[in-house]
Design a protein around this motif. Sequence first.
Motif, PDB file in Angstrom:
ATOM      1  N   VAL A 231      -3.448   2.856  26.961  1.00 27.91           N
ATOM      2  CA  VAL A 231      -4.716   3.480  27.347  1.00 27.91           C
ATOM      3  C   VAL A 231      -5.842   3.006  26.438  1.00 27.91           C
ATOM      4  O   VAL A 231      -6.947   2.678  26.901  1.00 27.91           O
ATOM      5  CB  VAL A 231      -4.594   5.025  27.321  1.00 27.91           C
ATOM      6  N   GLU A 232      -5.584   2.940  25.134  1.00 27.21           N
ATOM      7  CA  GLU A 232      -6.622   2.471  24.214  1.00 27.21           C
ATOM      8  C   GLU A 232      -6.991   1.021  24.486  1.00 27.21           C
ATOM      9  O   GLU A 232      -8.176   0.654  24.446  1.00 27.21           O
ATOM     10  CB  GLU A 232      -6.156   2.632  22.767  1.00 27.21           C
ATOM     11  N   ASN A 233      -6.000   0.181  24.783  1.00 30.20           N
ATOM     12  CA  ASN A 233      -6.288  -1.211  25.109  1.00 30.20           C
ATOM     13  C   ASN A 233      -7.122  -1.321  26.377  1.00 30.20           C
ATOM     14  O   ASN A 233      -8.035  -2.164  26.463  1.00 30.20           O
ATOM     15  CB  ASN A 233      -4.981  -2.003  25.261  1.00 30.20           C
ATOM     16  N   ALA A 234      -6.824  -0.478  27.370  1.00 29.63           N
ATOM     17  CA  ALA A 234      -7.620  -0.472  28.603  1.00 29.63           C
ATOM     18  C   ALA A 234      -9.053  -0.040  28.312  1.00 29.63           C
ATOM     19  O   ALA A 234     -10.014  -0.615  28.852  1.00 29.63           O
ATOM     20  CB  ALA A 234      -6.981   0.456  29.638  1.00 29.63           C
ATOM     21  N   LEU A 235      -9.200   0.959  27.468  1.00 29.21           N
ATOM     22  CA  LEU A 235     -10.544   1.439  27.114  1.00 29.21           C
ATOM     23  C   LEU A 235     -11.331   0.348  26.386  1.00 29.21           C
ATOM     24  O   LEU A 235     -12.524   0.138  26.672  1.00 29.21           O
ATOM     25  CB  LEU A 235     -10.422   2.690  26.244  1.00 29.21           C
ATOM     26  N   LEU A 236     -10.688  -0.356  25.475  1.00 28.29           N
ATOM     27  CA  LEU A 236     -11.352  -1.458  24.783  1.00 28.29           C
ATOM     28  C   LEU A 236     -11.790  -2.538  25.766  1.00 28.29           C
ATOM     29  O   LEU A 236     -12.900  -3.090  25.655  1.00 28.29           O
ATOM     30  CB  LEU A 236     -10.413  -2.058  23.734  1.00 28.29           C
TER      31      LEU A 236
ATOM     32  N   ALA B  91     -15.534  -2.040  17.255  1.00 28.68           N
ATOM     33  CA  ALA B  91     -16.504  -1.352  16.403  1.00 28.68           C
ATOM     34  C   ALA B  91     -17.121  -0.165  17.142  1.00 28.68           C
ATOM     35  O   ALA B  91     -17.355   0.892  16.555  1.00 28.68           O
ATOM     36  CB  ALA B  91     -17.595  -2.332  15.969  1.00 28.68           C
ATOM     37  N   TYR B  92     -17.352  -0.334  18.444  1.00 28.02           N
ATOM     38  CA  TYR B  92     -17.915   0.764  19.240  1.00 28.02           C
ATOM     39  C   TYR B  92     -16.927   1.930  19.323  1.00 28.02           C
ATOM     40  O   TYR B  92     -17.309   3.099  19.217  1.00 28.02           O
ATOM     41  CB  TYR B  92     -18.264   0.269  20.646  1.00 28.02           C
ATOM     42  N   LEU B  93     -15.640   1.583  19.487  1.00 32.50           N
ATOM     43  CA  LEU B  93     -14.616   2.625  19.547  1.00 32.50           C
ATOM     44  C   LEU B  93     -14.511   3.352  18.208  1.00 32.50           C
ATOM     45  O   LEU B  93     -14.338   4.578  18.170  1.00 32.50           O
ATOM     46  CB  LEU B  93     -13.263   2.024  19.936  1.00 32.50           C
ATOM     47  N   GLU B  94     -14.631   2.615  17.113  1.00 30.85           N
ATOM     48  CA  GLU B  94     -14.634   3.245  15.782  1.00 30.85           C
ATOM     49  C   GLU B  94     -15.818   4.193  15.640  1.00 30.85           C
ATOM     50  O   GLU B  94     -15.698   5.266  15.051  1.00 30.85           O
ATOM     51  CB  GLU B  94     -14.682   2.173  14.686  1.00 30.85           C
TER      52      GLU B  94
END
Length: 569
Positions: free
Chosen positions: A532-537, A553-556
């Motif tokens: 899910v995190e990879n899809a969001l990235l 960086a945006y996710l951070e």
Amino acid sequence: MLPEAKLKIVQDLISTASKEELLWLNGYLNGVVSTHTQTNGVAVAAGTPSVNRITIVYGTETGNSKALATQFAAKAKKNGINAKVFGADQYKLTDLPKEEYFFVLMSTHGDGEAPDAAKKFYDHIEAGNFSVAKMKYSVLALGDTSYPLFCNVGENIDQKFEKLGGKRIVPIQKCDVEYEADANGWFDKVLAALNEKPAAAPAASANGHATPAAKKVGKAAYTGIVTKNIDLNDRGSNKETYHIEIEAEGIEYTCGDSIGIVPENDSQIVTDIIAKTNVDGNKSLEFKKEKFTIYELLKRKINIIHLTERLVKQYADATGHDIPAGRYDLLDLVRNYPVKVPSQFEEILVGLNAISPRLYTIASSPKAHEGEVHIIVAKDVYEKDGQKRFGLCSDYLSKLKVNGKQNFFVQPNKRFRLPADNKDIIMVGPGTGIAAFRSFLAERDATGATGRNWLFFGEQHFASDFLYQTEMQNWNETGVLTKINVAFSRDQKEKIYVQHRMLEHGESLYEWIIGGASFYICGKKDPMSVDVENALLHIIEQYGKKTIEEAKAYLEQMKEEGRYEKDVY
């Protein structure tokens, strides 16, 4: 209050500063304040410190120890002390005998085990084939008092360094789940010690442990009545997923919290163990400074399944059997490697671990389900030695009788909270991960929250595994659930999961995110939360026209803003 002229200078500075400059300014001011004598805390000496270099090593499973290590290193540097920070997996073990000022921040998880990345570091210290006579040290141990071996890894490191010749300059600080105040207090004492200033530390016991201050533990215990226990899966499903409701007077919790339950062992297995060992089930033994019959110990107190390799080795040493390394159930051990006499088994029994509580994310809302708590439990089924077996707690909970009593405690989770009522949320919760989001939606429905709500849910089959289907459809029809996208992986030739549905709606999902929506994941850690995190990235990269580094960086940034939160297991 500042005089008007000074206030205008501050306001002008803030209005023109970037986010990075504001963060720097915040840290700088904290450093300035920390050098002043505090009337209500430990004072850190101003001026030139007596120590100019320290090493901080952290071991973490969830990121808490790493975050604290980074925070403390910054605090040390503001006090004129250069701090080198290492993850336990990055630290050069041969440097330990050379260290002069060494500080360990170490988590304990599972059955008193070190985090995966810290195992090599921990095992090296436990082996102890070296001296640390030059070392001045202290340990911050993070854990959870719900578990029998609370802060076990940190305690062992603390004691081992002392045996290897190290000098403890601040007593070990053991921290429960709400650790911030204790952790900061510990590091203030460390800084005071490094500056050769007396710190108002708690009295230390003979083994160097700080005497804990009296305070409210972050978990409240309750005895409730089971009012409902139903299998949510329909006929033909490969799964059993139980919805359990418990009434408890005065219960308090917040959406995002969990409850902890200590299960009991299967009565037939207990009876079989007693028969195989010829012990007297009514005989009383002392365990953890309390007396219980052997039957009570086996039934309600001691973990008898999936024993750790350490405990299996203890059993082998006590009985004289050559037992291959691995994890075994106690019944398997007494069947295949029997004890010689009942007294031998009694000695082994009191050396085993207590049953650990299991945590379940709450699936109810305090506003919508007053005086109740709901959980969802997937029955764990597996095969061993050709036999079907079940997870201890999921099997126990699946058999709870309506109107029966059940003890539990509430485990707060301050890192998984609803935002303000007018903020949008995106929820990804396949399988039992739906629990937190049933809680969120029920709460938002009950409070009339105006923020939009978007749910991604997944399971195997639509017909048999759509958990809470009627509730979700009702919330969708009434506008509480703005959008719902589902993925039933086995209903077509090619498996489809929630991350695929996210990618299908990537442009809209990105619009929600840049509009300020918070993003939540609840459910299995691997591989679901990673996928899910990879899809969001990928979505942030594609629709935000960013590089992968910029997307990360945006996710951070979302994490720092509290807009990206996970409750995974």
